[in-house]
Design a protein around this motif. Sequence first.
Motif, short mmCIF file in Angstrom:
data_model
loop_
_atom_site.label_atom_id
_atom_site.label_comp_id
_atom_site.label_asym_id
_atom_site.label_seq_id
_atom_site.Cartn_x
_atom_site.Cartn_y
_atom_site.Cartn_z
N LEU A 90 33.18 23.85 62.47
CA LEU A 90 34.42 23.47 63.13
C LEU A 90 35.52 24.49 62.89
O LEU A 90 36.29 24.81 63.81
CB LEU A 90 34.86 22.10 62.65
CG LEU A 90 34.20 20.90 63.32
CD1 LEU A 90 34.71 19.60 62.72
CD2 LEU A 90 34.43 20.91 64.82
N VAL A 91 35.64 24.98 61.67
CA VAL A 91 36.67 25.98 61.38
C VAL A 91 36.46 27.20 62.26
O VAL A 91 37.40 27.71 62.90
CB VAL A 91 36.66 26.37 59.89
CG1 VAL A 91 37.52 27.61 59.65
CG2 VAL A 91 37.18 25.21 59.04
N ASP A 92 35.24 27.70 62.33
CA ASP A 92 34.95 28.88 63.16
C ASP A 92 35.29 28.60 64.63
O ASP A 92 35.89 29.45 65.31
CB ASP A 92 33.47 29.26 63.04
CG ASP A 92 33.14 29.94 61.72
OD1 ASP A 92 34.06 30.49 61.08
OD2 ASP A 92 31.96 29.90 61.31
N ALA A 93 34.89 27.42 65.13
CA ALA A 93 35.11 27.11 66.54
C ALA A 93 36.59 26.99 66.87
O ALA A 93 37.06 27.48 67.91
CB ALA A 93 34.39 25.81 66.90
N VAL A 94 37.37 26.37 65.99
CA VAL A 94 38.80 26.19 66.25
C VAL A 94 39.53 27.53 66.17
O VAL A 94 40.39 27.82 67.02
CB VAL A 94 39.39 25.17 65.26
CG1 VAL A 94 40.91 25.19 65.30
CG2 VAL A 94 38.87 23.78 65.58
N LEU A 95 39.21 28.34 65.18
CA LEU A 95 39.88 29.64 65.08
C LEU A 95 39.54 30.52 66.28
O LEU A 95 40.41 31.26 66.78
CB LEU A 95 39.49 30.34 63.77
CG LEU A 95 40.03 29.70 62.48
CD1 LEU A 95 39.55 30.50 61.27
CD2 LEU A 95 41.55 29.63 62.50
N GLU A 96 38.30 30.45 66.73
CA GLU A 96 37.93 31.24 67.91
C GLU A 96 38.69 30.77 69.14
O GLU A 96 39.14 31.57 69.96
CB GLU A 96 36.42 31.12 68.15
CG GLU A 96 35.94 31.87 69.37
CD GLU A 96 34.45 31.71 69.61
OE1 GLU A 96 34.04 31.68 70.79
OE2 GLU A 96 33.69 31.62 68.62
N ALA A 97 38.86 29.45 69.27
CA ALA A 97 39.55 28.91 70.44
C ALA A 97 41.05 29.19 70.39
O ALA A 97 41.69 29.44 71.42
CB ALA A 97 39.31 27.40 70.53
N ALA A 98 41.63 29.17 69.19
CA ALA A 98 43.08 29.29 69.07
C ALA A 98 43.58 30.73 69.19
O ALA A 98 44.74 30.96 69.56
CB ALA A 98 43.54 28.71 67.73
N THR A 99 42.74 31.71 68.87
CA THR A 99 43.10 33.14 68.96
C THR A 99 44.51 33.41 68.42
O THR A 99 45.38 33.96 69.11
CB THR A 99 43.00 33.64 70.42
OG1 THR A 99 43.90 32.87 71.26
CG2 THR A 99 41.59 33.50 70.95
N LEU A 100 44.73 33.02 67.17
CA LEU A 100 46.06 33.10 66.58
C LEU A 100 46.39 34.52 66.11
O LEU A 100 45.51 35.31 65.80
CB LEU A 100 46.17 32.12 65.40
CG LEU A 100 46.02 30.64 65.77
CD1 LEU A 100 45.97 29.80 64.53
CD2 LEU A 100 47.16 30.22 66.69
N GLU A 101 47.69 34.78 66.05
CA GLU A 101 48.18 36.06 65.54
C GLU A 101 49.15 35.80 64.39
O GLU A 101 49.72 34.70 64.26
CB GLU A 101 48.90 36.83 66.65
CG GLU A 101 48.00 37.17 67.84
CD GLU A 101 48.76 37.88 68.95
OE1 GLU A 101 49.98 38.11 68.77
OE2 GLU A 101 48.15 38.20 69.98
N LEU A 102 49.32 36.81 63.56
CA LEU A 102 50.26 36.70 62.45
C LEU A 102 51.66 36.37 62.97
O LEU A 102 52.10 36.91 63.99
CB LEU A 102 50.30 38.00 61.65
CG LEU A 102 49.01 38.37 60.89
CD1 LEU A 102 49.16 39.75 60.24
CD2 LEU A 102 48.68 37.32 59.82
N GLY A 103 52.30 35.44 62.30
CA GLY A 103 53.67 35.10 62.65
C GLY A 103 53.81 33.95 63.63
O GLY A 103 54.93 33.51 63.91
N GLN A 104 52.69 33.45 64.16
CA GLN A 104 52.78 32.37 65.14
C GLN A 104 53.00 31.01 64.47
O GLN A 104 52.79 30.85 63.27
CB GLN A 104 51.53 32.33 66.01
CG GLN A 104 51.44 33.49 67.00
CD GLN A 104 50.34 33.30 68.01
OE1 GLN A 104 49.20 32.97 67.68
NE2 GLN A 104 50.66 33.55 69.29
N ARG A 105 53.42 30.06 65.29
CA ARG A 105 53.67 28.70 64.83
C ARG A 105 52.62 27.76 65.42
O ARG A 105 52.35 27.80 66.62
CB ARG A 105 55.07 28.23 65.24
CG ARG A 105 56.20 29.13 64.74
CD ARG A 105 57.56 28.62 65.19
NE ARG A 105 57.88 27.33 64.57
CZ ARG A 105 58.44 27.20 63.36
NH1 ARG A 105 58.77 28.29 62.66
NH2 ARG A 105 58.70 26.00 62.87
N VAL A 106 52.05 26.91 64.57
CA VAL A 106 50.95 26.04 64.96
C VAL A 106 51.22 24.63 64.44
O VAL A 106 51.76 24.46 63.35
CB VAL A 106 49.60 26.55 64.40
CG1 VAL A 106 48.46 25.63 64.84
CG2 VAL A 106 49.34 27.97 64.84
#
Length: 403
Positions: free
Chosen positions: A247-263
């Motif tokens: 699940l962690v891998d799938a969510v991080l892949e889907a979210a495509t986050l960058e440094l400094g973003q707000r989640v």
Amino acid sequence: MATETPLELVLEIGPAVHGGHCLARHEGRVVFVRHALPGERARVRITEQRRKGYWRADAVEILDASPDRVPSVWPEAGPDGVGGGELAHVALPAQREWKRGVLVESLVRIGGFDAQDPLLAGLSVEPVPGDVDGLGTRTRIELTADGAGRAGMYRYRTHDVLPLREMPLAVAEIAALDLLSRRWQPGARIDAVAPADGDPVVLVDGRPAKGGRTHVRERVQAGADEYRYRVAAAGFWQIHRGAPATLVDAVLEAATLELGQRVVDAYSGAGLLSLPLARAVGEQGHVLAIESDTQAGRDARRNAHGVPQLELRTAQVTQALPHIETRPDAVVLDPPRAGAGAGVLNGLADLEVPLIVYVACDPAALARDARIAVERGYRLEALRGLDLFPHTHHVEAVATLRR
């Protein structure tokens, strides 16, 4: 007084439907049949008759078998048996095709999506990496003692406890506890937990057995990163040994986050996803984790120690959303089986959140909520099916909704 003989019928078995059933018909009436496979011809025993509406049945004799039928890996979960292993008679590839079909059908029928959409037409349900046969994977099991003190599970759709001889879905550490041969206080609830770190824990009626622990330690290796958690033994954690990392891998892949973003991590539990999300955005970013359960919130606070960019809030998600002042770059939703609902989806649309990553354990709830999101201007950008519950009808999905 004579016992009425249950009605038995010979039926042609139709498609798989939500809940681990196949759809059949008798004189125009819908019959939901367990322990069958699409395309089979079976003798079924009616287990529930309604004057109006559908009937329920168990397949008790297979007259023409599907090529996808295999000897059950857990016969005690078969006809007239316990719940929790309703696809144990289905070959694993066919189980995943079954779940794919149910997920797609829900999105089409409830969500209004097009079955020919490449996301749906090309969808597959993926096994957990390293899972060969779906056996010996559950790190958490729940048993109940019958009137003689024997550990078992409830007969499907009843309050009758059936003592068990085996529990093939449990990990080896739980099997080694030999819980099924012991005698317990009649009516006792027995929970066994096998964490990633440390010895298994047994809870009796929610309390640790003599010398037991109230908390366990979990470790999740996702990619090159390792995350450590301390969670209540009686609290929620993914039951498949490989599910947390998947699940962690799938969510991080889907979210495509960058440094400094707000989640925002909504329905965040003990922080399984919160910690990886916080690492992804870095100390210059911000993650707001929202969870209503107080025990999970306490666990999350321990797990968030030393992570300054992670803010925790104990509240209902619908109550917390109006108080978010800065629009997040992404929201992760991991709601319970009932789904997030219109209040949450409309609230996110009102915030103009550009990206929603929705982790769903119920296809119907996902379809309903995805339809609401699409009506508010989102599009379904990506969809994955994950087989976190082999030998059952349950399927996990990770949907990416972008505006």
